[in-house]
Design a protein around this motif. Structure first.
Motif, mmCIF file in Angstrom:
data_model
loop_
_atom_site.group_PDB
_atom_site.id
_atom_site.type_symbol
_atom_site.label_atom_id
_atom_site.label_comp_id
_atom_site.label_asym_id
_atom_site.label_seq_id
_atom_site.Cartn_x
_atom_site.Cartn_y
_atom_site.Cartn_z
ATOM 1 N N GLN B 31 -29.795 -40.874 -29.323
ATOM 2 C CA GLN B 31 -30.740 -41.593 -29.599
ATOM 3 C C GLN B 31 -31.207 -42.742 -29.055
ATOM 4 O OE1 GLN B 31 -28.837 -42.504 -33.837
ATOM 5 N NE2 GLN B 31 -26.636 -41.859 -31.814
ATOM 6 N N VAL B 264 -25.691 -53.820 -36.358
ATOM 7 C CA VAL B 264 -27.432 -53.475 -37.172
ATOM 8 C C VAL B 264 -28.765 -53.630 -36.416
ATOM 9 C CG1 VAL B 264 -26.452 -55.168 -39.216
ATOM 10 C CG2 VAL B 264 -27.664 -56.160 -37.141
ATOM 11 N N PHE B 271 -32.543 -47.400 -33.033
ATOM 12 C CA PHE B 271 -31.343 -48.898 -32.655
ATOM 13 C C PHE B 271 -32.258 -50.019 -32.191
ATOM 14 C CE2 PHE B 271 -28.001 -46.341 -31.998
ATOM 15 C CZ PHE B 271 -27.525 -45.563 -33.633
ATOM 16 N N GLY B 272 -32.264 -51.676 -32.167
ATOM 17 C CA GLY B 272 -32.667 -52.382 -32.081
ATOM 18 C C GLY B 272 -33.352 -53.090 -33.210
#
Lengths: 256, 301
Positions: B31, B264, B271-272
């Motif tokens: 990911q 979150v 992500f991020g």
């Protein structure tokens, strides 16, 4: 019907939760309630033989579950969950004054549900067996052995890490070069099971009664056949840490 | 009895030879994360892209190079350049490769879209709307500390043009340096309580005392600590960044720490975080007697 206003807080993403503080339930959750149905038999076959068996079904509401999606301080620390547990327990005891053999077996299923997520909690242990042999050999000598068996319990597997972005304490330096820290990516909740746990402990004790003094001198061995039972995993490395290995010990107890 | 023990021994032997292996490691799925915070006070905007890694992998090469990163706003698209940090003083895991865009001055109340196409074709994207800048006024501010009778300090603010989508990140810092290291100003955060709906931040006397006391931990002589002042900073975040910042806070107030951290993100495909903010800072002065009660020196700076 049972009500409970206290609960323990545990992180179910840890394989073994070592620290579980007790908390008073927050008012927004309501009291944890459960309906418990059980039926059983207690049969005394002879003076030396006792058999007990019991089946149960338990449904719990307002079960406090740690809110892992908490964002703001005003968000609740706990979410309200539900739990369903059912199983069957069996006990068999044969014994006289000098020797007794007790065996127990428990078969259980436990499910927790929060929102749409249903999972087996850490304490969902399908099979548990205990065998206890206690003998009074005579002349102050006694021997006991305890064998425990538990099938594995659920835990959440680690699927990887990513470097998560955090912010420096320095308020003027809020940039993409702030520090990153390793963040664990987890598999589906409690999708793994630990290996079975079993262990035999034995002990031999000699009681010596002297005037004004009773001495108990004992020798015991924990984990007689040196079973490598899992204690926990190092979260950072995935290394396995086992429980106590073969461990002999000696004790002297004095009663005045 | 002998027979019984033989049977028992054989049973235990068989049981002990049963499979006892288990892996803590689940199935690894590659990911990616993208981080970009658009700053109104700088014209160079920075993006970092990283990949996830398995527990058995070397984490030192997690930066993604050769991605095409675009920033789009007001019908214009800009492509980020990529660069390499020759040396980094940040601790592991640091950034080695990053993407930057010069001469981008943030416009207010504007939608910005970011899109990163990675070398393997995976796309990470997000959008943010910059805050409509309005003046932040400190309605109430205790600017000399400590207050009499151990009273807590209060900081209340308002915006001249409030927006529902904005979130606030108040923070209170003590600024100090160690004698001989005057160039390195250190910020010590003092945990307080944010009344989310009231635009109010409270810093208790206990929390302030604890933070002051902890400054000298590990320092040979408390007399080397030079307290400059304190700052109350109110960051005004767009909603996505505000949620992200709140999710990574390690404390809730001076008495509570977080035991779980939500992961979150507002990045589609990974992500991020992609967001923007502005901030206002205000200076707080310490009484000299209070500073010297910890053995520190009140700096003239």
């Amino acid at each position: 019907v049972y009500n409970q206003e206290l609960t323990t807080l545990s992180d179910e993403d840890e394989v073994i939760s070592i620290f579980e503080p007790w908390l008073i339930l927050p008012s927004y959750l309501g009291i944890t309630k459960s309906k418990h149905y059980s039926a059983g038999l207690d049969i005394k076959l002879f003076n030396f033989w006792n058999v007990k068996t019991e089946g149960y079904y338990k449904r719990t509401e307002n079960l406090p579950i740690l809110n892992k999606q908490k964002i703001f301080p005003s968000d609740p620390d706990f979410l309200s969950g539900e739990s369903e547990a059912y199983g069957w327990e069996f006990l068999n005891r044969i014994g006289s004054a000098d020797i007794s053999f007790t065996s127990t077996y428990a078969l259980a299923w436990i499910f927790n549900q929060v929102g749409d997520i249903k999972y087996n909690p850490n304490y969902d242990i399908r099979h548990a067996v205990t065998l206890i042999l206690e003998t009074n050999i005579g002349k102050g000598w006694s021997f006991s052995s305890v064998w425990n068996y538990k099938s594995g319990f659920p835990f959440t597997k680690l699927s990887g890490f990513y470097d998560k972005y955090y912010f420096n304490n320095d308020p003027g330096d809020f940039s993409a070069f702030n520090f990153f820290s390793r963040f664990s990516l987890l598999d589906s909740k409690n999708n793994g099971r630990t290996p079975d746990y079993h262990k035999l402990d034995i002990s031999l004790t000699k009681r010596i009664e002297l005037p004004y003094l009773i001495l108990d001198i004992g020798a015991s061995i924990l984990n007689v056949y040196d079973r490598a039972n899992l204690f926990y995993f190092e979260k950072e490395t995935g290394d396995r840490i086992n429980m106590l290995p073969f461990l002999p010990s000696f004790t002297i107890k004095a009663e005045i | 009895l002998k027979k019984y023990f033989y049977i028992l021994y054989a049973f235990l032997l068989i049981l002990n030879s049963c499979d006892n292996t288990v892996s803590y490691i689940g199935e690894f799925e590659q990911q990616y994360s993208l981080n970009c915070i658009l700053r109104s006070d700088k014209s160079t905007q920075i993006v970092t892209i990283k990949r996830s890694y398995s527990p058995n992998e070397d984490p030192n090469n997690s930066d993604i190079q050769n991605a095409i990163v675009k920033l789009t706003f007001r019908d214009s698209t800009y492509i980020f350049k990529d660069s390499l940090l020759a040396e980094t003083h940040y601790a592991y895991p640091a950034v080695k490769y990053f993407y930057y865009l010069d001469d981008i001055v943030l416009a207010k109340n504007t939608v910005y879209k970011i899109e990163a196409t990675l070398p393997n074709g995976i796309v990470l994207s997000s959008e943010t709307k910059t805050p409509r800048y309005s003046k932040l006024n400190m309605v109430e501010k205790d600017d000399v500390l400590p207050k009499p009778n151990n009273a807590p300090a209060y900081y209340m603010w308002s915006l001249t043009r409030p927006e529902d989508q904005l979130l606030f990140g108040p923070a209170f810092y003590i600024r100090y340096f160690i004698l001989g290291e005057e160039d390195r100003i250190i910020y010590k955060e003092v945990p307080g309580f944010h009344y989310q709906n009231n635009l109010l931040y409270e810093v208790s006397r206990e929390s302030l005392d604890d933070a002051m006391q902890s400054i000298s931990n590990g320092i040979v002589s408390a007399g080397n600590v030079n307290i400059i002042d304190a700052q109350i900073e109110i960051k005004v975040f767009d909603r996505a960044l505000g949620i992200y910042v709140n999710s990574i806070r390690t404390f809730e107030d001076e008495f509570s720490i977080r035991v779980a951290e939500a992961n979150v993100s507002n990045i589609e495909g990974g992500f991020g975080v992609f967001g923007s903010y502005f901030s206002e800072k205000s200076k707080i002065i310490f009484e000299e007697e209070y500073v010297s009660s910890f053995g520190y020196v009140l700096s003239d700076n």
